[in-house]
Scaffold this motif. Structure first.
Motif, PDB file in Angstrom:
ATOM      1  N   GLY A  80       0.777  -1.230   0.000  1.00  0.00           N
ATOM      2  CA  GLY A  80       0.000   0.000   0.000  1.00  0.00           C
ATOM      3  C   GLY A  80       0.810   1.281   0.000  1.00  0.00           C
ATOM      4  N   TRP A  81       2.123   1.190  -0.282  1.00  0.00           N
ATOM      5  CA  TRP A  81       2.898   2.422  -0.360  1.00  0.00           C
ATOM      6  C   TRP A  81       3.187   2.771  -1.810  1.00  0.00           C
ATOM      7  CZ3 TRP A  81       6.300  -0.296   3.667  1.00  0.00           C
ATOM      8  CH2 TRP A  81       5.766  -0.093   4.944  1.00  0.00           C
ATOM      9  N   SER A  82       3.799   3.936  -1.984  1.00  0.00           N
ATOM     10  CA  SER A  82       4.127   4.356  -3.341  1.00  0.00           C
ATOM     11  C   SER A  82       5.424   3.696  -3.798  1.00  0.00           C
ATOM     12  CB  SER A  82       4.283   5.885  -3.382  1.00  0.00           C
ATOM     13  OG  SER A  82       5.067   6.240  -4.494  1.00  0.00           O
ATOM     14  N   ALA A  83       5.416   3.195  -5.024  1.00  0.00           N
ATOM     15  CA  ALA A  83       6.605   2.521  -5.555  1.00  0.00           C
ATOM     16  C   ALA A  83       7.377   3.437  -6.492  1.00  0.00           C
ATOM     17  CB  ALA A  83       6.200   1.253  -6.277  1.00  0.00           C
ATOM     18  N   ALA A  84       7.141   4.735  -6.392  1.00  0.00           N
ATOM     19  CA  ALA A  84       7.738   5.662  -7.364  1.00  0.00           C
ATOM     20  C   ALA A  84       9.262   5.559  -7.381  1.00  0.00           C
ATOM     21  CB  ALA A  84       7.300   7.086  -7.049  1.00  0.00           C
TER      22      ALA A  84
END
Lengths: 222, 256
Positions: free
Chosen positions: A187-191
């Motif tokens: 659920g975190w950003s994989a940027a």
């Protein structure tokens, strides 16, 4: 540029005429993914936990396996030798070949990956990142792997040599690819990971063809 | 002709290289022993025991220089690979293929001593620590270079293929290392504690530096021995090897 395009078109046409071979990498990909639940056990939480790394490893191996035939035919029938003698750039040839090879073998792999991911209980939210990471990562695997293929093309017995040469260089792609999916599954950003993959993509796309071309010249000269 | 260029050409010619290194070898061995013996003595006996790790830290005097050497040798090989590919110097190729097994051995020594050190410190033989993992990858890259050279029959082709692979490796090694470090910080669970660049006491540092210098000369010694052996093997039918054999035989018969 037009020669690049015609080379790609020729390769795609050849692949279309021999549709049977195209599916092999895909079947291999599916089989490797199938082995894991059987070997480890089909617990849903466990599978969901290891799914990102598992799919990435399976995709990596399938890409590696598909690379074996990259220059073999052209080497055997002398096309490669003619090409190195001709005034056309060998780098452009390598580029065209890698692009068409990616379209033929890796693109179907990327397309099938979400289906396999769902069978492993990967959260549906992470599917987008999985696709994106594979789209950025598989070309790097192709381009770096092609260096190893070019070095071993002229050899009679090279089946185990290629993974030996290439796998250490696959580690960064695996780390960032698998981690991108894992992070987005929780659920975190994989940027960040995707940016690094994009960086590796640009690096591989620009530098690797030169190494491949010089390795091919060495292989042809023997 | 200036003196550097002169030496460069002499070292590039086997018939100069072979007798010259033959004279250098005993001296290198003497320097190696002169550095090794005080280094080992100070490291094992006079250096104070570590306040946390006790005496088990003393394996550092083999572990750390071996790890340094495994990286230094790869760097030296990459420089030789540039020389081999740009100027087509055969001696540089022989230097690479002679270095690869030495570098692999140092990497293996670093891994084994690291694992022996890890047992009392971390409580496990193997921990997926960033440095250990990159060292393991380095070992595999060494083995790959070695395997590629042995797989190609024609040694001229093999030398060039190996040089290209060495250069590809040197571009990739920093990327691999930093991605492994990054991966390791993400999966912290396994590591018990990391010794973050501890400030080292001067009594501990001096033996370490002595050992590092000794390992450099050990590398040079083994490298020259292996290069000479490889040269003889490749040039078995060349005039200069025949001349050496002829001279040896003559000296031997004269002695009788």
């Amino acid at each position: 540029m037009s020669s690049l395009w015609s080379l790609i078109r020729r390769d795609l046409l050849l692949a279309y005429r021999r549709r049977g071979e195209v599916g092999n990498a895909l079947i291999f990909f599916g089989l490797v993914v199938l082995l894991f639940p059987i070997g480890i056990g089909a617990s849903e939480t466990l599978l969901a936990q290891i799914a990102p790394g598992l799919i990435w490893i399976a995709a990596l191996l399938a890409t590696l396996m598909s690379l074996d035939s990259l220059f073999k035919e052209d080497y055997q029938d002398g096309t490669l030798e003619q090409w190195t003698l001709s005034p056309h750039s060998l780098v452009a040839f390598v580029w065209a070949r890698l692009i068409s090879h990616w379209l033929i073998t890796a693109l179907p792999l990327v397309a099938v990956a979400p289906v396999l991911a769902l069978t492993l209980n990967l959260p549906a939210d992470a599917i987008g990142v999985l696709l994106l990471s594979l789209l950025l990562g598989t070309p790097v695997l192709m381009f770096v792997g092609a260096i190893g293929v070019a070095l071993t093309t002229g050899l009679q017995k090279s089946s185990l040599l290629l993974p030996l040469l290439v796998l250490p260089f696959y580690i960064p792609v695996l780390i960032f690819g698998a981690s991108a999916v894992e992070v987005s599954a929780s659920g975190w950003s994989a940027a960040g990971q995707l940016y690094i993959l994009a960086g590796l993509f640009v690096l591989g796309l620009t530098l690797a063809p030169f190494a491949v071309a010089s390795a091919l010249k060495v292989s042809v000269s023997q | 002709m200036n003196i550097i260029a002169k030496w460069y050409y002499r070292l590039g010619a086997p018939n100069w290289f072979y007798p010259l290194t033959g004279k250098m070898l005993p001296w290198i061995a003497v320097i190696f022993l002169a550095l090794l013996i005080p280094g080992l003595y100070m490291g094992l006996f006079t250096a104070p025991a570590d306040y946390q790790q006790g005496d088990s830290f003393r394996i550092m005097y083999v572990h750390v220089p071996a790890a340094w050497m495994s990286m230094f040798i790869y760097f030296a090989m990459a420089v030789a690979a540039v020389v081999a590919l740009v100027w087509r110097v055969r001696m540089a190729e022989i230097m690479i293929i002679s270095s690869a097994p030495i570098g692999a051995s140092f990497a293996l020594i670093a891994l084994i001593t690291g694992s022996l050190w890890g047992k009392p410190m971390w409580g496990a033989w193997w921990v997926w620590d960033a440095r250990l993992t990159s060292e393991l990858i380095l070992l595999f890259i060494y083995l790959g270079i070695f395997a590629l050279y042995n797989a190609i029959e024609n040694k001229q082709t093999a030398g060039r293929a190996m040089s290209i692979l060495t250069l590809v490796g040197v571009v990739n090694l920093p990327i691999i290392h930093y991605s492994v470090v990054w991966w390791n910080t993400l999966h912290q669970a396994a590591t018990v504690s990391k010794f973050d660049t501890p400030s080292i006491h001067i009594d501990m540092l001096i033996p370490l530096l002595l050992m590092a210098a000794a390992f450099q000369f050990l590398y040079l010694w083994i490298l020259l021995l292996k290069m000479r052996a490889n040269l003889l093997e490749q040039d078995l039918h060349c005039g200069w090897v025949k001349k050496i054999i002829w001279d040896r035989r003559k000296a031997h018969n004269g002695g009788n």
